[in-house]
Design a protein around this motif. Structure first.
Motif: not given
Ligand code: GLU
Length: 290
Positions: A40-42, A46, A244
């Motif tokens: 989640d959140g990477t 996305k 990232h």
């Protein structure tokens, strides 16, 4: 009896139609398996949740990123590398939205989130690494010169007072200013535009990576010749906004598989009409000796 039979036929047809139109559960694509969901959140998560990856490529560079006006699709080595990445993420090489990324837009497009990746004949160097992250090296080029067939220019030593075209924001611009300080450097958004200016008699030479120039030369072999050899090393990397690591790791895994499996040479052969060399080594510093 008749009514029952009709009903049965109807149900079977409806079932078949549904099977044909709906993608199989759990995958977004049609040709392979999607990778497991990232945390989640990477950025990678996305991209996965969006169902497609947004990639900046060239639209005017033969063999690497070229918009085919007939099919209205982009084609080339960089585009094929993008497809391998989409295939790894989604099981579908076509789950990509392409955006045109000319040289000067590449870093801003990553920084402002316009694109997830830049695969656009982009050299890795220390200055750029201060602004964005890069994958391992996926192609090795070298800067050269394109001149009219009858030109007397034979190397970078012949450029004093000559009008030399190249792209804004490219390493080609930086290199030519350093290596031919007396040249009259003229800047364009893209290389096709620079070649068109030379065709109109407004430039004496166009300079950038040899692989780009070879593409233009091959289109009009009676007009142009390449001269001066490779006077720099331009190791290409895939650009990713900073911060990232999961996306960098995923891209590097795809590149490693391409190099190891022989697929890299296949993609080379498909796009570039010369015998494929060995794939480049991963580390740009080792390549340029820094
Ligand atoms: N590879 C060089 C660069 O990244 C020149 C080619 C280009 O501008 O795309 O700047």
């Amino acid at each position: 009896m008749k009514v029952w039979r009709l009903l049965m036929v109807g149900i079977v047809i409806a079932g078949l139609l549904a099977a044909c139109t709906a993608p199989p559960a759990g995958t977004s694509g049609s040709t392979g398996k999607a990778m497991p969901k990232a945390a989640d959140g990477t950025l990678l998560r996305k991209i996965q949740d969006r169902g497609k990856i947004v990639v900046g490529v060239k639209y005017d560079v033969p063999m690497f990123g070229l918009l085919n006006p007939t099919s209205n699709k982009v084609e080339g080595f960089d585009v094929d590398v993008a497809k391998e990445i989409a295939a790894a993420i989604f099981g579908n090489p076509d789950a990509i939205e392409y955006k045109e990324a000319v040289s000067k837009n590449r870093i801003p497009f990553l920084q402002d989130g316009t694109v997830d990746l830049v695969i656009s004949t982009m050299t890795v160097n220390a200055e750029r690494e201060g602004q964005i992250d890069f994958s391992n090296v996926y192609y090795l080029a070298g800067q050269s010169l394109l001149v009219p067939k009858a030109s007397a220019i034979a190397s970078i030593n012949d450029l004093a007072g000559k009008k030399v075209g190249t792209a804004k924001g490219s390493t080609s611009e930086q290199n030519i200013r350093k290596m031919a300080p007396k040249a009259d450097v003229q800047l364009f958004d893209g290389y096709a535009e620079a070649v068109a200016a030379m065709d109109a008699g407004r430039l004496d030479a166009v300079t950038t990576d040899d692989n780009i120039l070879i593409g233009f030369q091959a289109k009009e072999p009676n007009k142009w010749k390449l001269v001066g050899g490779q006077f720099t090393k331009e190791p290409y990397g895939i650009g990713i906004a900073k911060g990232h690591p999961e996306t960098v790791e995923m891209v590097n895994k795809v590149l490693a598989d391409l190099k190891k499996s022989g697929k890299w040479k296949e993609l080379y052969k498909k796009n570039i009409p010369t015998t494929p060399p060995e794939p480049p080594i991963d580390n740009w510093r080792q390549i340029v000796g820094q």
